[in-house]
Design an enzyme around this catalytic site. Structure first.
Site, PDB file in Angstrom:
ATOM      1  N   HIS A 133      34.638  46.862   8.584  1.00 32.38           N
ATOM      2  CA  HIS A 133      34.333  47.783   7.219  1.00 32.38           C
ATOM      3  C   HIS A 133      32.986  47.428   6.580  1.00 32.38           C
ATOM      4  O   HIS A 133      32.458  46.331   7.058  1.00 32.38           O
ATOM      5  CB  HIS A 133      35.632  47.538   6.452  1.00 32.38           C
ATOM      6  N   CYS A 146      38.214  39.681   7.870  1.00 31.10           N
ATOM      7  CA  CYS A 146      37.472  40.660   8.552  1.00 31.10           C
ATOM      8  C   CYS A 146      36.270  40.620   8.919  1.00 31.10           C
ATOM      9  O   CYS A 146      35.588  39.498   8.914  1.00 31.10           O
ATOM     10  CB  CYS A 146      37.815  41.996   7.463  1.00 31.10           C
TER      11      CYS A 146
END
Length: 515
Positions: A133, A146
């Site tokens: 992301h 992440c």
């Protein structure tokens, strides 16, 4: 003393040599310093920057994230097309290294773990919260597990990728290289050309078989209800006949006991009526028994017909499903840990619990691996495009227990599996070979998740385990030939560093019941 002596000698020499010598020594010292500084700058790698290949890009096939260089590279069939710096997980919350695929995309996602934090252009690679992301990049690993990318790059990538695209997280640098091997899938052009029409015909046949099975089931149910009603009427007649026979017996006894003409007349009249009633009920009972037997036989035939129709329905649905899946890219995972081969193919059906799509997982078989006690590494072989020979393949190695060729040399894929999937293999098909078992993050709505147990997995461990989900069964009697989802799986994540190199290897066992 030595230093003082050398300094004294240098001073005497400089006085003896004069100013030109001093200047020469100064210049040499300066050159030495400049050379050392240049060498230091050359040894220090340049930080990764955002870049695009100087050519027309095709559709992305895979993304490779390098934890070592903090960079993500996107590849199409002809090589890299996009590069960008990233920020992966920090110490204690490391991004797990391994093999993943995009499971879900959400342009405006917010974190459910970290104070509703914005995670724009989120592309999920595990259901317990690991994703690609957009996010801030401080120039080093700093996320909670992440893979953060530049905001603009994340937006651009989001619009180009598709569900199921391979994402490889490598502890070091890794890149796909052209690769060929006899064990790789070789499709047949005629099988690929015939597959869509065959799938359509089988789907029609499966629909007809389902209709006939439903009709046969209704007929069997109707026959069962009718025989149940006849059986109840037969039991009632049997009771009436028993009472009539008892009345006739009583009349016989009354006639035998009669002492007067009047008593004899009454007994004879009673006997005559009882005999007529018993005879009538006997005829009705015989007729009812014959009718009931006929109906019971018909009900048995209807039941057997329904059973046969149901079997045909399942068989045709299975054949239709297999043929429909034949026009989808196939992924194979071979695990040295479990000595098994697993197959995944996308059905494009939305998951019933509202996240991602369903993957067919009906093929799981034992596989032969030569020298199974020896590490084999983790290698991803990807069919990137069609070729004259069938398919053009690349190989990516992220854990080299054996090199890619040696790893494939050690594998014997069962012939019946090859017969089912090789003739219609398409670009984007893949074969993954690994020492690792499938991560428990693998379920019916993922392709494959395999994590290197020799690398830290803090990003997994600090997250909540994936909740219980339903898993694809081998029952093809519903959902348009893609089966029901009716077995819970163990949600415990694979813990880090459970596999030791060399002797005495051990593995976290596969979770029971998750297939």
């Amino acid at each position: 003393m030595v230093n003082r002596f050398m300094t004294a000698r240098s001073t005497v020499a400089m006085r003896r040599w004069g100013s030109p010598a001093i200047v020469t020594l100064a210049v040499m010292a300066a050159l030495t310093a400049l050379t050392a500084d240049a060498a230091a700058r050359q040894a220090r790698p340049k930080p990764p920057t955002e870049a695009a290949a100087p050519r027309d890009a095709g559709e992305p096939i895979m993304a490779i994230v390098s934890i070592k260089t903090q960079q993500v590279t996107i590849y199409d069939a002809d090589g890299w097309i996009l590069r960008a710096p990233v920020s992966t997980g920090t110490t204690g919350r490391e991004t797990p290294a391994g093999v993943f695929a995009i499971l879900e995309k959400n342009k405006d996602h917010r974190s459910s773990l970290y104070d509703d934090a914005e995670m724009p252009n989120m592309q999920r690679i595990t259901w317990n919260g690991i994703a690609l992301h957009g996010g801030p990049l401080p120039g080093y690993a700093a996320s909670h597990g992440c893979v953060r990318m530049p905001f603009g790059f994340a937006e651009k990538l989001f619009d180009k990728t598709r569900i199921g695209m391979r994402v490889i997280v490598s502890p070091d640098n890794a890149e796909p290289v052209e690769f060929s091997h006899p064990a790789l899938l070789v499709p047949k052009a005629e099988a690929i050309a015939a597959a869509p029409a065959r799938a359509e015909a089988l789907l029609r046949e499966a629909a007809e078989a389902a209709r006939m099975a439903d009709e046969a089931k209704k007929a069997a149910a109707s026959a069962a209800r009718e025989t149940a009603s006849l059986s109840a009427a037969l039991r009632k007649l049997q009771g009436l006949k028993t009472r009539a026979d008892a009345e006739l017996t009583y009349a016989d006894k009354a006639l035998a006991a009669a002492k007067t003409d009047e008593a004899t007349a009454r007994a004879e009249d009673l006997k005559q009526k009882a005999a007529a009633k018993a005879a009538e009920l006997g005829n009705q009972l015989d007729t009812a028994k014959a009718d009931t037997k006929s109906k019971l036989d018909a009900a048995a035939v209807a039941k057997e017909a329904a059973k046969t129709a149901q079997t045909r329905k399942a068989d045709t649905a299975k054949a239709a499903s297999e043929t429909k899946l034949a026009v989808e890219p196939v992924s194979i995972y071979i695990s040295r840990a479990t000595q098994k081969l697993y197959v995944r193919r996308p059905t494009h059906k939305p998951a019933p619990d509202g996240g991602g799509i369903v993957f067919d997982a009906t093929i799981e078989v034992p596989v032969t691996i030569r020298n199974p006690e020896r590490p084999i590494g983790t290698h991803v072989f990807t069919a990137v495009a069609r070729s004259e020979a069938g398919l053009r393949w690349t190989a990516v190695t992220i854990d080299d227990g054996d090199n890619a060729k040696a790893a494939l040399d050690r594998i014997t894929i069962p012939q019946d599996v090859l017969d089912r999937i090789a003739p219609t293999a398409l670009p984007r098909s893949s074969i993954i070979i690994s020492d690792e078992p499938l991560s428990s993050e693998t379920n019916y709505r993922t392709e494959f998740v395999a994590v290197l147990s020799t690398e830290p997995q803090g990003g997994f461990i600090t997250r909540r385990p994936t909740a219980d989900v339903l898993v694809a069964s081998d029952d093809f009697q519903g959902d348009n030939g893609f089966g029901f989802f009716n077995f819970p799986r163990d949600p415990v994540p694979q813990t880090g560093n459970t596999r030791r190199r060399g002797g005495g290897q051990y593995y976290r066992p596969m979770q029971p019941g998750w297939w």
